[in-house]
Design a protein around this motif. Structure first.
Motif, mmCIF file in Angstrom:
data_model
loop_
_atom_site.group_PDB
_atom_site.id
_atom_site.type_symbol
_atom_site.label_atom_id
_atom_site.label_comp_id
_atom_site.label_asym_id
_atom_site.label_seq_id
_atom_site.Cartn_x
_atom_site.Cartn_y
_atom_site.Cartn_z
ATOM 1 N N TYR A 1 0.734 18.471 1.200
ATOM 2 C CA TYR A 1 -0.074 18.084 0.024
ATOM 3 C C TYR A 1 -0.805 19.278 -0.605
ATOM 4 O O TYR A 1 -0.757 19.498 -1.813
ATOM 5 N N PHE B 1 -5.013 2.964 -8.465
ATOM 6 C CA PHE B 1 -5.257 1.527 -8.608
ATOM 7 C C PHE B 1 -5.236 1.096 -10.071
ATOM 8 O O PHE B 1 -5.456 1.907 -10.967
ATOM 9 N N PHE C 1 4.707 10.556 -7.261
ATOM 10 C CA PHE C 1 4.025 9.791 -6.208
ATOM 11 C C PHE C 1 4.747 8.475 -5.917
ATOM 12 O O PHE C 1 4.756 8.011 -4.779
ATOM 13 N N HIS D 1 -12.169 11.485 -4.970
ATOM 14 C CA HIS D 1 -11.516 12.516 -5.791
ATOM 15 C C HIS D 1 -10.032 12.182 -5.932
ATOM 16 O O HIS D 1 -9.326 12.022 -4.933
ATOM 17 N N PHE E 1 1.011 7.769 2.126
ATOM 18 C CA PHE E 1 0.953 9.211 1.866
ATOM 19 C C PHE E 1 1.276 10.048 3.107
ATOM 20 O O PHE E 1 1.158 11.276 3.071
ATOM 21 N N THR F 1 0.837 -1.195 0.000
ATOM 22 C CA THR F 1 0.000 0.000 0.000
ATOM 23 C C THR F 1 0.876 1.250 0.000
ATOM 24 O O THR F 1 1.803 1.359 0.797
ATOM 25 N N GLY G 1 -10.391 7.905 0.360
ATOM 26 C CA GLY G 1 -9.134 8.627 0.138
ATOM 27 C C GLY G 1 -9.316 10.113 -0.070
ATOM 28 O O GLY G 1 -8.799 10.674 -1.041
ATOM 29 N N ASP G 2 -10.017 10.783 0.865
ATOM 30 C CA ASP G 2 -10.237 12.228 0.696
ATOM 31 C C ASP G 2 -8.987 13.036 1.019
ATOM 32 O O ASP G 2 -8.974 14.252 0.876
ATOM 33 N N GLY G 3 -7.951 12.381 1.501
ATOM 34 C CA GLY G 3 -6.731 13.126 1.806
ATOM 35 C C GLY G 3 -6.939 14.015 3.015
ATOM 36 O O GLY G 3 -7.462 13.586 4.042
ATOM 37 N N ASP H 1 -9.143 5.847 4.611
ATOM 38 C CA ASP H 1 -7.856 6.243 4.019
ATOM 39 C C ASP H 1 -6.779 5.361 4.658
ATOM 40 O O ASP H 1 -6.876 5.010 5.837
ATOM 41 N N SER H 2 -5.770 5.021 3.890
ATOM 42 C CA SER H 2 -4.674 4.215 4.449
ATOM 43 C C SER H 2 -3.683 5.073 5.235
ATOM 44 O O SER H 2 -2.871 4.545 5.993
ATOM 45 N N VAL I 1 -7.457 2.205 6.748
ATOM 46 C CA VAL I 1 -7.442 0.878 6.130
ATOM 47 C C VAL I 1 -7.014 1.006 4.668
ATOM 48 O O VAL I 1 -7.230 2.039 4.036
ATOM 49 N N ASP I 2 -6.409 -0.058 4.156
ATOM 50 C CA ASP I 2 -6.191 -0.150 2.713
ATOM 51 C C ASP I 2 -7.559 -0.380 2.070
ATOM 52 O O ASP I 2 -8.239 -1.357 2.398
ATOM 53 N N ALA I 3 -7.956 0.522 1.185
ATOM 54 C CA ALA I 3 -9.289 0.430 0.580
ATOM 55 C C ALA I 3 -9.518 -0.929 -0.082
ATOM 56 O O ALA I 3 -10.657 -1.403 -0.161
ATOM 57 N N ARG J 1 -13.124 19.145 -7.949
ATOM 58 C CA ARG J 1 -13.764 18.409 -6.842
ATOM 59 C C ARG J 1 -15.131 18.984 -6.495
ATOM 60 O O ARG J 1 -16.065 18.274 -6.172
#
Ligand SMILES: C[S@@+](CC[C@H](N)C(=O)[O-])C[C@H]1O[C@@H](n2cnc3c(N)ncnc32)[C@H](O)[C@@H]1O
Length: 219
Positions: free
Chosen positions: A14, A120, A169, A114, A7, A4, A47-49, A70-71, A95-97, A30
């Motif tokens: 960010y 993936f 990334f 977003h 971030f 994973t 994963g909205d950051g 989000d991870s 969590v890992d999505a 967005r």
């Protein structure tokens, strides 16, 4: 070794990095369809950051309950800070999505992702959607933004930008994906149909609204 992407290291810078590279273009993308999801009741936000979109979504929709996954622990910290006013309507899950399975009692009428599906491959997206689909209500909406490679004169600049972003990334987070998945075919295969789209930056950025037409009826 974990596969994973992580971030955490870029969570704080960010927003600044985003503004330095693309100004307010991602923000506009967005927010484009925000008005169209004001009546949703239960959202799963992927994963909205740092939570900038989610804070606006909460403010626009006073009844919405949200599960945000989000991870990245650091991203979730920032998201919680930014959405502190709405904490009673927010549940976060680190969590890992790809391994996220909604609880059997969970139902969602809105999904939000977003600039997340591009983390993936198509195979992974099909897997992710397959896990979430049983929790979706009939007519659920999916609001998303993503990069795309347009045809015509913007094709080359888009290819250069997207390659550069994947390289950055990869270096900064360990992300292994190297090209944009064809998310439209994954969503269509899961019974969603695109109901609207707005392109920005010469077609490189896409805001999209999808709706579930043929609800999931089991494997
Ligand atoms: C490119 S950032 C996008 C952030 C924000 N949604 C935006 O619009 O800029 C990807 C986000 O998804 C999270 N993420 C990446 N891979 C993930 C995974 N496998 N599972 C859960 N979250 C993941 C990252 O931690 C980060 O918050």
């Amino acid at each position: 070794m974990s596969r994973t992407a992580n971030f955490d290291a870029i969570a704080v810078p960010y927003r600044t990095l985003e503004y330095l590279t693309l100004g307010k273009k991602l923000e506009r993308t967005r927010l484009h369809f925000l008005d169209r999801v004001r009546t949703a009741h239960r959202a799963l936000v992927l994963g909205d950051g740092d939570g900038r979109f989610l804070a606006q979504l909460f403010a626009a929709n006073p009844k919405l309950q949200v599960t945000a996954i989000d991870s990245s622990a650091r991203m979730l910290d920032l998201l919680q800070q930014r959405c502190a006013l709405f904490a009673d309507r927010l549940q976060t899950v680190q969590v890992d999505a790809l391994g996220y399975i909604p609880s059997p009692s969970a139902t969602y009428d809105l999904l939000v992702s977003h600039f997340f599906l591009d983390c993936f491959t198509e195979r992974q997206l099909n897997e992710l959607i397959g896990h979430i689909a049983p929790a979706l209500e009939a007519n659920a909406q999916w609001l998303l933004s993503d990069f795309r490679i347009p045809s015509g004169r913007m094709r080359l600049p888009a290819q250069v930008l997207v390659r550069s972003l994947y390289l950055a990334f990869h270096i900064l987070t360990g992300l292994r994906t190297t090209s944009l998945p064809h998310h439209a075919s994954c969503l269509s295969a899961a019974g969603f149909a695109r109901v609207d789209r707005k392109l920005y930056l010469g077609g490189i950025l896409s805001a999209e609204l999808w709706r579930l037409q043929n609800p999931y009826d089991g494997p």
